[in-house]
Design an enzyme around this catalytic site. Structure first.
Site, PDB file in Angstrom:
ATOM      1  N   GLN A 272      -5.644  -1.806   9.158  1.00 39.43           N
ATOM      2  CA  GLN A 272      -5.430  -3.121   8.548  1.00 39.43           C
ATOM      3  C   GLN A 272      -6.068  -4.214   9.409  1.00 39.43           C
ATOM      4  OE1 GLN A 272      -4.035  -3.658   5.566  1.00 39.43           O
ATOM      5  NE2 GLN A 272      -4.292  -5.865   5.749  1.00 39.43           N
TER       6      GLN A 272
ATOM      7  N   ASP B 154     -11.838   2.493   3.235  1.00 42.02           N
ATOM      8  CA  ASP B 154     -12.090   1.048   3.166  1.00 42.02           C
ATOM      9  C   ASP B 154     -13.594   0.770   3.007  1.00 42.02           C
ATOM     10  OD1 ASP B 154     -10.353  -1.026   3.159  1.00 42.02           O
ATOM     11  OD2 ASP B 154     -10.254  -1.276   5.329  1.00 42.02           O
TER      12      ASP B 154
ATOM     13  N   LYS C  82       0.845  -1.198   0.000  1.00 43.07           N
ATOM     14  CA  LYS C  82       0.000   0.000   0.000  1.00 43.07           C
ATOM     15  C   LYS C  82       0.877   1.243   0.000  1.00 43.07           C
ATOM     16  CE  LYS C  82      -3.915  -2.051   2.225  1.00 43.07           C
ATOM     17  NZ  LYS C  82      -4.347  -2.614   3.479  1.00 43.07           N
TER      18      LYS C  82
END
Ligand code: GUN
Length: 301
Positions: free
Chosen positions: A98, A121, A54
């Site tokens: 995460q 997200d 990322k």
């Protein structure tokens, strides 16, 4: 007729190129670059690889990338305080925690603290609610990647409208949001799962089959309708039984690729299919979140 192997790496590179162009324009016009903050708790090796990638791709797109690494034994309050700081930080446009988090941390509570305007997200209740209501908002990255790949696999002039899309799996991260996203494309959507009766027959009625169950090679070749588009979200590490290979393990999807490829019109490989799309869509979301929050025109990406 030969099968089209959908090249997720190449399609993700196209999305990232569009993102880079939009970032360059924002820099030129407004003199700033959208910034993504990633929170990684603990030392899960797979998560460390994701976060490293990322970081790399965010920088490559010309964006700001901030990484917060916390030890596995950190208390929930510390994570939540960090999220509050990132919510308040004017320079942070997107926040990603995460997953999975360590077992003792309440994941729902932590995700629920993210400012929905920075929820790149698409996992907060506001984002999920907006998706289910068909309102604009930030969409989860992996299912968004599935839709983009399915669209690329269509024959010229065709679209997803009216196609029967069967999604195997009902997770919050992929299955459920994928159902709403394919519905948005005017597909007729069926969500199948471990309790679905005659799963083979349900799958065999799919024009677009999305496999997201996390069980290696569960979807068999003869479950695939001739000419169907098959999107395999699974990434499962299994023993490598090939005597010619030195590697002890290999990655396989939820679909028996070799058998399915004999019937499908188009199919994603594992690795190199859905995987690369997740980060590309995350970068896209960061730019979109940034423009919406800073009240700038939405770029066409
Ligand atoms: N871990 C594996 N996939 C994902 C994802 O899409 N988002 C987050 N936050 N964590 C993940």
């Amino acid at each position: 007729m030969s099968v089209n192997i959908i090249d997720g790496k190449a399609i993700a590179a196209l999305v990232r190129a569009d993102v880079s162009e939009a970032v360059a324009e924002l820099k030129e016009t407004y003199n700033y670059a959208p910034t993504l903050a990633v929170v990684l708790v603990g030392e899960d090796p797979a998560s460390e690889v994701y976060v490293r990638n990322k970081h790399k791709f965010t920088r490559e797109a010309g964006m700001g990338s901030i990484e917060h690494k916390l030890p596995a034994n950190v208390d929930e309050k510390t994570i939540i305080n960090l999220i509050h700081d990132l919510n308040m930080d004017e320079n942070v446009d997107g926040i990603l925690v995460q997953l999975p988090l360590p077992k003792l941390i309440n994941t729902d509570k932590v995700i629920g603290e993210i400012d929905p305007a920075k929820d790149v997200d698409g996992l907060t209740e506001i984002s999920a609610g907006r998706l289910s209501l068909g309102k604009p908002g930030l969409r989860p990255c992996t299912p968004e990647g599935c839709v983009i790949l399915a669209k690329h696999a269509l024959k010229d002039g065709d679209n997803l409208s009216g196609k029967h899309c069967v999604i195997v799996g009902r997770s919050i991260l992929v299955g459920k949001p994928a159902a709403f996203l394919f519905l948005e494309q005017n597909c007729t959507v069926t969500i199948a799962h471990s309790r679905t009766k005659d799963l083979d027959k349900v799958c065999a009625s799919a024009d677009v089959l999305v496999a997201a169950v996390g069980r290696p090679l569960m979807v068999k070749g003869d479950w695939i309708k001739k000419g169907a588009i098959v999107i395999d979200v699974g990434i499962n590490r299994v023993a490598n039984t090939n005597p010619k290979s030195k590697r002890k393990t290999k990655l396989v999807g939820d679909v028996d690729f070799d058998a399915a490829a004999k019937r499908a019109g188009a199919i994603t490989p594992v690795p190199g299919g859905v995987g690369p799309m997740t980060i590309a869509c995350l970068l896209r979301n960061t730019v979109l979140a940034s423009c919406a929050r800073r009240k700038m025109a939405r770029p066409d990406i």
